[in-house]
Design an enzyme around this catalytic site. Sequence first.
Site, short mmCIF file in Angstrom:
data_model
loop_
_atom_site.label_atom_id
_atom_site.label_comp_id
_atom_site.label_asym_id
_atom_site.label_seq_id
_atom_site.Cartn_x
_atom_site.Cartn_y
_atom_site.Cartn_z
N VAL A 283 60.31 -112.36 107.20
CA VAL A 283 59.29 -112.85 108.23
C VAL A 283 57.98 -112.02 108.34
O VAL A 283 56.98 -112.60 108.62
CB VAL A 283 60.12 -112.62 109.46
CG1 VAL A 283 59.34 -112.87 110.92
CG2 VAL A 283 61.28 -113.36 109.31
N ALA A 284 58.08 -110.70 108.03
CA ALA A 284 56.87 -109.92 108.04
C ALA A 284 55.86 -110.40 107.07
O ALA A 284 54.57 -110.26 107.48
CB ALA A 284 57.27 -108.37 107.96
N ILE A 286 55.62 -113.31 105.89
CA ILE A 286 54.95 -114.72 106.49
C ILE A 286 53.91 -114.57 107.47
O ILE A 286 53.99 -114.10 108.47
CB ILE A 286 56.04 -115.68 106.86
CG1 ILE A 286 56.91 -116.00 105.60
CG2 ILE A 286 55.34 -116.96 107.44
CD1 ILE A 286 58.39 -116.84 106.11
N GLU A 288 52.82 -115.90 110.03
CA GLU A 288 53.29 -117.03 110.90
C GLU A 288 52.10 -117.25 112.04
O GLU A 288 52.06 -118.51 112.31
CB GLU A 288 54.56 -116.53 111.65
CG GLU A 288 54.30 -115.51 112.48
CD GLU A 288 54.74 -114.13 111.95
OE1 GLU A 288 54.86 -113.10 112.85
OE2 GLU A 288 54.61 -114.11 110.89
N ASP A 330 24.43 -144.54 103.13
CA ASP A 330 24.04 -145.66 103.14
C ASP A 330 22.48 -145.57 103.69
O ASP A 330 22.10 -144.75 104.32
CB ASP A 330 24.67 -146.69 104.06
CG ASP A 330 24.45 -148.08 104.29
OD1 ASP A 330 24.31 -148.65 103.18
OD2 ASP A 330 24.21 -148.52 105.15
N ASP A 619 27.56 -147.21 108.10
CA ASP A 619 27.67 -147.67 109.31
C ASP A 619 28.31 -149.22 109.20
O ASP A 619 28.73 -149.61 110.36
CB ASP A 619 26.50 -147.84 110.05
CG ASP A 619 25.07 -148.72 109.42
OD1 ASP A 619 25.44 -149.23 108.34
OD2 ASP A 619 24.12 -148.84 110.10
N ASP A 623 30.98 -150.34 103.99
CA ASP A 623 31.13 -148.82 104.10
C ASP A 623 32.61 -148.36 104.00
O ASP A 623 32.83 -147.30 103.55
CB ASP A 623 30.27 -148.07 104.96
CG ASP A 623 28.80 -148.26 104.52
OD1 ASP A 623 28.38 -148.37 103.66
OD2 ASP A 623 28.12 -148.46 105.48
N ASN A 712 53.66 -107.70 114.20
CA ASN A 712 53.30 -108.92 113.89
C ASN A 712 52.89 -109.75 115.09
O ASN A 712 51.86 -110.29 115.02
CB ASN A 712 54.42 -109.87 112.89
CG ASN A 712 54.49 -109.49 111.58
OD1 ASN A 712 53.71 -108.41 111.14
ND2 ASN A 712 55.01 -110.06 110.74
N ASP A 716 48.94 -110.33 114.86
CA ASP A 716 48.69 -111.43 114.33
C ASP A 716 48.20 -112.50 115.38
O ASP A 716 48.08 -113.85 114.66
CB ASP A 716 49.99 -112.07 113.47
CG ASP A 716 50.23 -111.48 112.18
OD1 ASP A 716 49.62 -110.41 112.19
OD2 ASP A 716 51.27 -111.55 111.37
#
Length: 886
Positions: A283-284, A286, A288, A330, A619, A623, A712, A716
């Site tokens: 877990v550490a 990752i 997150e 264009d 436009d 396109d 974390n 984090d």
Amino acid sequence: MGDKPLYNQDSQKILADLGTDAQQGLSIKTAAQRLEKNGPNQLNKAKSTTLLQKFINQFKDFMIVILLVAALIAAFTGELVDAIFILAIVIINAVFGVFQEAKAEDAINALQEMSTPSANVIRGGKESSVKSTELVIGDIVRLEAGDIVPADLRLIQSASLQIEEAALTGESVPVNKVSETLTDKDLPLGDRTNLAFMNANVTYGRGVGVVTGTGMDTEVGRIAGMLETANETKTPLQENLMQLGRVLTYLILFIAVVTFIVGMLRHQETFVNMLLTSISLAVAAIPEGLPAIVTITLALGTTRMAARQALVRKLPAVETLGSTEIIGSDKTGTLTQNKMTVEKLVVNAEISEADTATLDGTYARLADLLALNNDTKRTDDGLIGDPTETALIAFNQKHERDIDALFDKMPRVAELPFDSDRKLMTTIHPAPDGHIITVKGAPDELLKRSTQIEMNGEVVALNDDIRQKLLDINSELAQQALRVLGFAYRLSATIPNELTSDVVENDLVFTGFVGMIDPERPEVAQAVAEAKAAGIRPMMITGDHRDTAAAIAMRLGILDEKDKDTAVISGSDLDAMTEKEFADNVVNYSVYARVAPEHKVKIVNAWQKKGKIVAMTGDGVNDAPALKAADIGIAMGITGTEVSKGASDMVLADDNFATIVHAIEEGRKVFANIQKALQYLLASNLAEVISIFVMTLLGWNILAPIMILWINLVTDTLPAIALGIEPAEKGIMKRTPRGRTASFLSGGVGPAILWQGTLQAIIVLSVYGFALAHPVHVETDWAHADALTMAFMTLGLMQMFNAINVKSVYGSMFGPQAFKNKMFNWALVGSLLVMAAVVVIPPLNPVFHVTHLDAYQWGIVLVAGLSIIIVVELVKLIQRRIFNKR
């Protein structure tokens, strides 16, 4: 209907093949049978997804799956706070994604909404108005000015018919339509002048056509089909996150398994404790917080871009812009104003600028003729009519001439409408000594019919020298891609009894030329120059003629003088090349003229096969397929059709090409900030993994799962998110584009993660070892607990101090922008206080398995934590001085 294209077939043969008649049309019974057999004249509805389906689709991302597993692991270890935090991140990310998708109009549904409500049809010999959806192949349709073409038609009658097809072909000027069979082969869409296409606008004249295609079998239907089958391209951001997720997953699983095995072999922990530690380690490792940080950074980027008129429909498009290497644009309405404008005047056989001309003498006479020989209607909503003619009225208005008084004094009393054969239009008006006959048309035709010329207010004979000089000027203006119209007049005592060309349009007094063009947007040339400076190659992709496209491209700086003959290619030339030939030579072309929708997609695909990241602006309906195929499609907000907007990733609210340059800068800043956050997160996680792994090998006490998860949770979030709104580094628009091969770990970020993460781990382990060697408390258990607490706090504080370092891979933190980001400053202070609270507040000590530290121990922790700044600064200085890194 035969093997030959419709435009190469005789109209009578087509009528016979379709079982219809030009005067009678289909019978009501036959029309009903064909409608039942072939279905209504409408486009397919695209499959749509519900909000729930959109929400579920957000969870198919590889990184999101990893985070869901991490949440389950955190819950399994008993750390519900962290599990809830991870789940909250995942849900916020999904909500953002759904919100962005839900705002988008579906491209194919928008195409369907463009369908005309009714059409004038001849059935059973009688003309009636029917719903356009009820049209069938073989129906005879009448067209008049103001109509929208209800289906694809082969014209069988045409009277001065002009149809504006800009949304389909990209050509800004209405096309003169004919009913005759065309003999040229392999004509591009814009040159098939005996065909009328669904959803085009009739601007002038009348016509009759037989329906040859309905619904998905029309040219617009083909485009809709291309949109249906086009694959969604993954953005570089999505590809990078998927790749990073896979690599991290394998590494995390490997490290967790090895740590578990080593710990069990050393018999220092029970099976359950070691399993929990290994899971906590996973877990550490990752990051997150990364999806939330990416989402928030992108969302903040979209907000800043919206303030600068760039509206993002899909979040990853913000970052994709920053890596763009090719912009295919264009011409009509994007690089140019989509508004014909008088640019040059030719009076007295001399060229002058239209804007600065003084309208007296012969110049005044020419200005009168521009207004009188004109069918433009003036309304409260502006000028309505042929763009060429509205430009002539706009010229008079710009010079503040009283054309109302002119029209009151000289109303039109007779006319000869424009005819594509003679290329002239004539009007007759009262004049002081009778009537004035005004004639406009092709300069060469007009000069043939002129015997005199007005020079400096006097009428003199038109000799061969002056005539040749005028023809040379006409050629010169044509080479500049100007559309040239000539004007002449003749005074007559009465209105001619016979209004024919032979009688009326002869013995004229030549007055002058006007040179018109759809001018470039004034800010575009600067934007093109800035794009080139940023290492981006701009290209023009248009339905206009080769000379017009090349001239505009040179004026904008897309083409250089030396490249004007070799860097321009037409759609027919493109068709003549094999796919391999085009792929080999695509780098040689900067301007594509007379192209069809499939050509645009082919161009985008060719560059993508070379590994380039392609942005496409546009436009029109034409396109849309290329906008969808490109890595990032950019539609015009004002002039753009709903189709182009629906197929795009971003919409320019002001239709300003220069806005793209600002958006690219924002995209580069967004990617750089995501890189900073990633470097911060991964270096921190690497430090945790190495620290725990080495502690396990040495038989030391290791960080408890709650310690890892708390670090974390604190480090984090706020500091990492705050890095996402860092101001752009100096010179960001002078760097070459990253391109498709670059990743989040490129540009020195990967090595920085490795050595900074390793450095943090060494410092943490050193603090632990020093605390054991010089304990404050002599008891072994207490000494180990103090050492673990000091290592825990050093790791947490050092990670946050390192957030200052990652603001630049090689640049010093002591620059003018070091603490410009106020949110980052407060996030850092807040996180440091929260991190320290678990040790400073005694009731929290047992919860986090820490001890209360004294001033001496805190001093060691702070010195160790701050040392990361000193060491990283020294390393960066060496990198800049010795290795010339910037």
